[in-house]
Scaffold this active site. Structure first.
Site, PDB file in Angstrom:
ATOM      1  N   ASP A  44       0.813  -1.210   0.000  1.00 33.83           N
ATOM      2  CA  ASP A  44       0.000   0.000   0.000  1.00 33.83           C
ATOM      3  C   ASP A  44       0.852   1.267   0.000  1.00 33.83           C
ATOM      4  O   ASP A  44       2.023   1.249   0.358  1.00 33.83           O
ATOM      5  CB  ASP A  44      -0.915   0.014   1.229  1.00 33.83           C
ATOM      6  CG  ASP A  44      -0.127   0.032   2.527  1.00 33.83           C
ATOM      7  OD1 ASP A  44       0.848  -0.735   2.634  1.00 33.83           O
ATOM      8  OD2 ASP A  44      -0.466   0.822   3.429  1.00 33.83           O
ATOM      9  N   GLU A  45       0.260   2.348  -0.407  1.00 33.40           N
ATOM     10  CA  GLU A  45       0.833   3.690  -0.306  1.00 33.40           C
ATOM     11  C   GLU A  45       2.269   3.766  -0.839  1.00 33.40           C
ATOM     12  O   GLU A  45       3.126   4.447  -0.268  1.00 33.40           O
ATOM     13  CB  GLU A  45       0.769   4.185   1.147  1.00 33.40           C
ATOM     14  CG  GLU A  45      -0.665   4.313   1.650  1.00 33.40           C
ATOM     15  CD  GLU A  45      -0.744   4.713   3.103  1.00 33.40           C
ATOM     16  OE1 GLU A  45      -1.640   5.508   3.446  1.00 33.40           O
ATOM     17  OE2 GLU A  45       0.054   4.220   3.919  1.00 33.40           O
TER      18      GLU A  45
END
Length: 549
Positions: free
Chosen positions: A352-353
């Site tokens: 993620d991210e």
């Protein structure tokens, strides 16, 4: 008669003699407590309708409750070490508060008749309940919990704990009486995956704290846990890469000392969790959220320069070097070792991210990492961001978005990927309750109790329904958490809400019912010393004393 049969009958005879002895020696103490009055009986009967999570079926009985006395024993099936361990846990808990001996005795294999007064844990096949389901029957003569597997017995015991007076959770002797309401409970989970991810990377929490959290989450039938690395800290020793722990683990948000688990300590956590039928799913994030690793080993950076360690709370600025072969040597060493340390089916790889990783590099990275996970014999689990690279259908996605629409995740579900639901504006326990809450963040919004409860994992995300939903998770990120009391304040009472969404049938979902049942947990949490948020949305029962943040 065979020698084995004679031995079994002798064991029963010895047990019966022991019961007589206990009745004789304990009668004075039990008599001092007095016979239970109508108020005690009424309170016991009410508890049968105040369980969290809500069981599949609860049928009260008009007969008298079962009373735990000095004569009570815990009976377990012969030959099952796991079932005996569940019985020992129950007996150990009740010995503290009742002062009774509560011996744990094995019942001979094949015997179905009751043997003296007590609580029996019985392994028996029950159609449709699976390994985690159970049936609990309480009558004046005793309590029987039936399950196909030890996990079901454990979950049945957690229900039994809620059926007893809150004082049963005390760590010192209390007067009783110890009444279990008569009735019949049949129960099994809606979803197989019911997680409570605890972030020990941003702030480090030692073995004792994690074990304490396991004690608390398993009471509500949560069965998965953990997050081990991030920008702010690396929390597991890896052979061949010693600076990950010694240097990368040496700080945390705010510049504190941090810490890490040796592999021996991690095995201890895995074993403790397993004894509570919780599976550790270690998360090692990548390609982003990796500053602690990059600071520890310069060669993991594309420019060969190690950045300083990071103690803030920003995200999205770090990335492993996708083009370097050493990156994948590193990943293989880490994931191989974690796979050997973790008996569960999953390795969580984050994903993620990754804002500092170009889209093409992200796809390349995951295309290299996912086969490494497969080589360990585990299934990969990752945040739903990974859906955009069309991972293999064996990859479990964890949805953390804040809207009911995400086309890549829906497309992945249509291909066959399963999804764990953890929408940040519903399930993230690190979010504040309201603007006055000191702990936590609010980037996903404020989450009061009804917000955490009033949604359906099976229909929240468009295109992800039915068997595509593997379960739910309640992540607790630790940017603002320093103590166990901080953890408890943000987890309770919202964690039981997520637990009920994961366990109870959709047909039982009702906010007013849940609020009443949750309020009845307050006196028990007070006795247990849980530092919980006394939500104004919940009608807390008398004897509740909320905590502070």
């Amino acid at each position: 008669m065979s020698g084995r049969s004679r031995s079994a009958r002798l064991a029963v005879l010895v047990a019966a003699v022991g019961l007589v002895t206990m009745v004789t020696t304990g009668v004075t103490a039990d008599a001092a407590a007095g016979a239970p009055g109508q108020t005690d009986r009424a309170a016991a009967a009410a508890r049968l309708n105040l369980l969290v999570p809500q069981p599949v079926l609860v049928r009260p009985s008009a007969t008298a409750p079962y009373r735990i006395t000095p004569a009570t024993a815990v009976w377990v099936p012969a030959g099952s070490a796991e079932a005996r361990a569940v019985g020992e846990q129950l007996a150990g808990l009740l010995r503290r508060s009742t002062g009774y001996p509560l011996p744990v005795w094995e019942k001979p294999a094949g015997s179905v008749a009751a043997i003296g007064p007590g609580i029996e844990l019985r392994l028996a096949g029950l159609a449709g309940l699976g390994d985690e389901g159970y049936q609990l029957d309480a009558a004046p003569g005793g309590v029987v919990i039936r399950a196909a597997a030890p996990a079901g017995l454990f979950h049945g015991v957690q229900t039994l704990r809620q059926l007893l007076p809150p004082a049963a959770e005390s760590d010192r002797r209390q007067p009783g009486p110890w009444l279990v309401p008569a009735g019949h409970v049949v129960d099994h989970p809606r979803y197989a995956y019911r997680g409570a991810m605890l972030d020990v990377a941003r702030h480090f929490f030692g073995v004792a704290d994690v074990e304490h959290y396991i004690d608390e989450i398993s009471l509500y039938k949560i069965n998965y846990l953990l997050h081990l690395s991030d920008d702010q800290g690396w929390r597991i020793a890896i052979d061949g890469w010693p600076r990950l722990a010694s240097y990368g683990g040496g700080t945390e948000v705010g510049g504190g000392p941090g810490g890490y688990y040796t592999q021996g300590q991690f095995r201890q956590l895995v074993a403790y969790a397993r004894a509570h039928f919780v599976t550790i799913v270690p998360e090692i994030d990548g390609p982003g959220h990796t500053n602690a690793a990059l600071a520890s080993y310069a060669e993991l950076n594309c420019d060969g320069v190690a950045p300083p360690r990071y103690t803030g709370i920003d995200v999205g600025f770090s990335s492993l070097c996708v083009s370097k072969p050493v990156t994948y040597t590193f990943l293989r060493d880490v994931l191989d070792q974690l796979a050997r340390l973790s008996p569960g089916p999953y390795l969580h790889i984050g994903g993620d991210e990754a804002h500092s990783t170009r889209a093409a590099d992200y796809a390349t990275f995951e295309g290299r990492e996912l086969p490494i996970v497969a080589d360990t014999g585990k299934a990969a689990m990752a945040w739903h961001d990974i859906a955009k690279v069309n991972p293999p259908t064996s990859t479990v996605l964890e949805f953390w978005g804040t809207t009911g629409s995400d086309q890549p995740t829906a497309a992945a579900a249509a291909r066959g990927n399963r999804v764990v639901m953890a929408p940040a504006n519903r399930a993230y326990l690190d979010q504040k309750y309201d603007p006055s809450t000191r702990l936590g963040l609010n980037w996903a919004g404020y989450i009061e109790e009804r917000d955490a409860y009033d949604w359906d994992p099976g229909s929240y995300l468009g295109g992800v329904t039915g068997p595509s939903v593997l379960g739910v998770e309640a992540p607790l990120w630790s940017e603002t958490l320093v103590t166990m009391a901080n953890i408890e304040y943000l987890a309770f009472p919202r964690l039981p809400a997520i637990a009920e969404l994961g366990w109870s049938p959709r047909a039982t979902h009702d906010w007013n019912s849940f609020a009443e049942r949750l309020g009845a947990q307050g006196p028990m949490w007070t006795v247990m010393g849980i530092n919980f948020h006394a939500s104004p949305q919940v009608p807390w029962a008398p004897g509740t004393r909320g905590g502070t943040d």
